[in-house]
Design a protein around this motif. Structure first.
Motif, PDB file in Angstrom:
ATOM      1  N   MET A  76       0.831  -1.206   0.000  1.00 44.46           N
ATOM      2  CA  MET A  76       0.000   0.000   0.000  1.00 44.46           C
ATOM      3  C   MET A  76       0.866   1.256   0.000  1.00 44.46           C
ATOM      4  O   MET A  76       0.570   2.231  -0.713  1.00 44.46           O
ATOM      5  N   SER A  77       1.950   1.256   0.771  1.00 42.23           N
ATOM      6  CA  SER A  77       2.835   2.416   0.811  1.00 42.23           C
ATOM      7  C   SER A  77       3.469   2.674  -0.546  1.00 42.23           C
ATOM      8  O   SER A  77       3.591   3.826  -0.978  1.00 42.23           O
ATOM      9  N   ILE A  78       3.869   1.620  -1.235  1.00 45.47           N
ATOM     10  CA  ILE A  78       4.468   1.780  -2.562  1.00 45.47           C
ATOM     11  C   ILE A  78       3.456   2.327  -3.545  1.00 45.47           C
ATOM     12  O   ILE A  78       3.762   3.208  -4.362  1.00 45.47           O
ATOM     13  N   ARG A  79       2.211   1.823  -3.478  1.00 46.27           N
ATOM     14  CA  ARG A  79       1.185   2.326  -4.397  1.00 46.27           C
ATOM     15  C   ARG A  79       0.865   3.787  -4.132  1.00 46.27           C
ATOM     16  O   ARG A  79       0.695   4.587  -5.057  1.00 46.27           O
ATOM     17  N   ILE A  80       0.806   4.153  -2.847  1.00 49.74           N
ATOM     18  CA  ILE A  80       0.584   5.563  -2.507  1.00 49.74           C
ATOM     19  C   ILE A  80       1.766   6.400  -2.988  1.00 49.74           C
ATOM     20  O   ILE A  80       1.595   7.496  -3.541  1.00 49.74           O
ATOM     21  N   GLY A  81       2.979   5.886  -2.780  1.00 47.44           N
ATOM     22  CA  GLY A  81       4.164   6.612  -3.209  1.00 47.44           C
ATOM     23  C   GLY A  81       4.210   6.803  -4.716  1.00 47.44           C
ATOM     24  O   GLY A  81       4.562   7.887  -5.201  1.00 47.44           O
ATOM     25  N   ILE A 206       7.026   7.668   0.439  1.00 46.05           N
ATOM     26  CA  ILE A 206       6.726   6.507   1.279  1.00 46.05           C
ATOM     27  C   ILE A 206       6.998   6.822   2.756  1.00 46.05           C
ATOM     28  O   ILE A 206       6.192   6.509   3.642  1.00 46.05           O
ATOM     29  N   LEU A 207       8.130   7.456   3.032  1.00 50.60           N
ATOM     30  CA  LEU A 207       8.469   7.774   4.418  1.00 50.60           C
ATOM     31  C   LEU A 207       7.487   8.772   5.024  1.00 50.60           C
ATOM     32  O   LEU A 207       7.088   8.632   6.191  1.00 50.60           O
ATOM     33  N   HIS A 208       7.083   9.770   4.257  1.00 58.01           N
ATOM     34  CA  HIS A 208       6.152  10.749   4.792  1.00 58.01           C
ATOM     35  C   HIS A 208       4.750  10.165   4.961  1.00 58.01           C
ATOM     36  O   HIS A 208       4.022  10.547   5.883  1.00 58.01           O
ATOM     37  N   GLU A 209       4.375   9.262   4.082  1.00 59.86           N
ATOM     38  CA  GLU A 209       3.084   8.572   4.265  1.00 59.86           C
ATOM     39  C   GLU A 209       3.098   7.774   5.556  1.00 59.86           C
ATOM     40  O   GLU A 209       2.138   7.807   6.350  1.00 59.86           O
ATOM     41  N   ALA A 210       4.203   7.039   5.788  1.00 61.54           N
ATOM     42  CA  ALA A 210       4.314   6.256   7.020  1.00 61.54           C
ATOM     43  C   ALA A 210       4.363   7.169   8.251  1.00 61.54           C
ATOM     44  O   ALA A 210       3.805   6.835   9.307  1.00 61.54           O
ATOM     45  N   SER A 211       5.000   8.335   8.110  1.00 61.17           N
ATOM     46  CA  SER A 211       5.146   9.245   9.251  1.00 61.17           C
ATOM     47  C   SER A 211       3.808   9.807   9.700  1.00 61.17           C
ATOM     48  O   SER A 211       3.472   9.769  10.888  1.00 61.17           O
ATOM     49  N   LEU A 252      10.752  -1.514   5.827  1.00 58.41           N
ATOM     50  CA  LEU A 252      10.459  -0.174   5.322  1.00 58.41           C
ATOM     51  C   LEU A 252      11.747   0.540   4.919  1.00 58.41           C
ATOM     52  O   LEU A 252      11.819   1.157   3.838  1.00 58.41           O
ATOM     53  N   VAL A 253      12.772   0.460   5.758  1.00 60.58           N
ATOM     54  CA  VAL A 253      14.060   1.079   5.439  1.00 60.58           C
ATOM     55  C   VAL A 253      14.663   0.450   4.191  1.00 60.58           C
ATOM     56  O   VAL A 253      15.198   1.145   3.317  1.00 60.58           O
ATOM     57  N   ALA A 254      14.576  -0.882   4.082  1.00 58.14           N
ATOM     58  CA  ALA A 254      15.120  -1.565   2.901  1.00 58.14           C
ATOM     59  C   ALA A 254      14.396  -1.130   1.632  1.00 58.14           C
ATOM     60  O   ALA A 254      15.021  -0.930   0.585  1.00 58.14           O
ATOM     61  N   THR A 255      13.074  -0.961   1.710  1.00 58.78           N
ATOM     62  CA  THR A 255      12.306  -0.517   0.550  1.00 58.78           C
ATOM     63  C   THR A 255      12.715   0.880   0.123  1.00 58.78           C
ATOM     64  O   THR A 255      12.909   1.165  -1.073  1.00 58.78           O
ATOM     65  N   VAL A 256      12.872   1.777   1.077  1.00 54.44           N
ATOM     66  CA  VAL A 256      13.293   3.146   0.774  1.00 54.44           C
ATOM     67  C   VAL A 256      14.688   3.157   0.153  1.00 54.44           C
ATOM     68  O   VAL A 256      14.955   3.877  -0.822  1.00 54.44           O
ATOM     69  N   MET A 257      15.594   2.346   0.683  1.00 56.05           N
ATOM     70  CA  MET A 257      16.948   2.278   0.141  1.00 56.05           C
ATOM     71  C   MET A 257      16.958   1.718  -1.269  1.00 56.05           C
ATOM     72  O   MET A 257      17.756   2.147  -2.117  1.00 56.05           O
ATOM     73  N   LEU A 258      16.073   0.765  -1.552  1.00 54.08           N
ATOM     74  CA  LEU A 258      15.996   0.210  -2.903  1.00 54.08           C
ATOM     75  C   LEU A 258      15.539   1.260  -3.907  1.00 54.08           C
ATOM     76  O   LEU A 258      16.036   1.323  -5.033  1.00 54.08           O
TER      77      LEU A 258
END
Length: 277
Positions: A76-81, A206-211, A252-258
């Motif tokens: 869901m975070s990736i789709r929102i991003g 993605i990070l701001h959505e999670a935040s 989540l961190v791994a996804t952002v780094m990718l």
């Protein structure tokens, strides 16, 4: 010959890295969609299980599989991003290239960029999300309307440099209109910056959505979002249930780094001179 071979090898490694990151991110998105229903299944006979072979990320206080919940939340975070970054990048491209239409338009774009950047980022994001009713629509609107400024500044800088290029000045003297000049002669040169900026915008989105979801201003609690998972797990950390927050946070961190790796790899691919570095 040796230098040419090294350049090709470096370019191939960069391409492999870029494709690997995209494949992994695509797999997370797809798996999260496929297991969305199973991630919601509760079974109190297996609640509060520590990580094991059957449940790699353990289970929560309702017996839900944390591995499936994490995949669903990341999907869901990736789709929102993707949606928010796409809208934001498009707005940045339109406003950035509008600076080429004259000094008045350039001043208006600069003023708008300074106005948005002058407001604390997370505060503006929360206000927009709350004003749009929170939830999926509010998060997408908040992220999309607050992440375009940096890319717009980059696009504007490129446009101002292109306006001084000899072939642009020659086209003006031949009577080519401003709009045609931007669409036909500038946009092809701006596309690499747009594409790299678009991909690099994903991890921020993605990070701001999670935040904001973690703070309670984003997605509702009934949705298995990463922000919701991390927010709910905080109250159980003191009970020793560390796996409820550690594994979702690490993924989540791994996804952002990718996403960052994919963006940097694409930048190198579009700039052949740096592909071997």
């Amino acid at each position: 010959m040796r230098e040419r071979k090294a350049w090709l090898n470096g370019r191939q490694r960069t391409l492999v890295l870029f494709l690997s990151a995209l494949i992994f991110l695509g797999a997370i998105t797809l798996w999260g969609q496929l297991f969305a229903e199973q991630a919601q299944v509760t079974d109190f006979s297996r609640k509060d299980l520590a990580p094991c072979a059957r449940y790699p990320f353990g289970t929560d206080w309702m017996g839900r599989d944390m591995f499936l919940r994490t995949l669903t939340g990341l999907s869901m975070s990736i789709r929102i991003g993707l949606l928010a970054a796409g809208v934001s990048a498009l707005a940045a491209a339109v406003l950035g290239t509008a600076a080429a239409l004259g000094r008045t338009m350039d001043s208006a774009v600069t003023w708008l960029i300074d106005l948005v950047m002058g407001i604390p980022h997370i505060l503006l994001l929360i206000l927009i999300s709350y004003a749009c009713g929170k939830g999926f629509r509010g998060v997408v609107a908040g992220v999309a309307l607050t992440h375009w400024t940096s890319l717009a500044r980059v696009m504007r800088g490129e446009v101002l440099q292109l306006r001084e290029a000899p072939y642009i000045k020659a086209a003006k003297k031949l009577g080519v209109g401003e709009f045609t000049l931007v669409c036909r002669h500038m946009l092809p040169h701006l596309f690499p910056q747009f594409l790299v900026g678009l991909i690099l915008m994903f991890p921020h989105a993605i990070l701001h959505e999670a935040s904001i979801t973690f703070l309670g201003f984003g997605l509702p609690p009934e949705q298995p979002a990463i922000g919701v998972i991390l927010s709910e797990s905080m109250k159980y950390l003191v009970m020793g249930k560390w796996w409820l927050a550690v594994f979702p946070g690490l993924l989540l961190v791994a996804t952002v780094m990718l996403f960052d790796v994919a963006g940097e790899s694409l930048r190198k691919l579009l700039d052949p001179g740096s592909a071997h570095m």
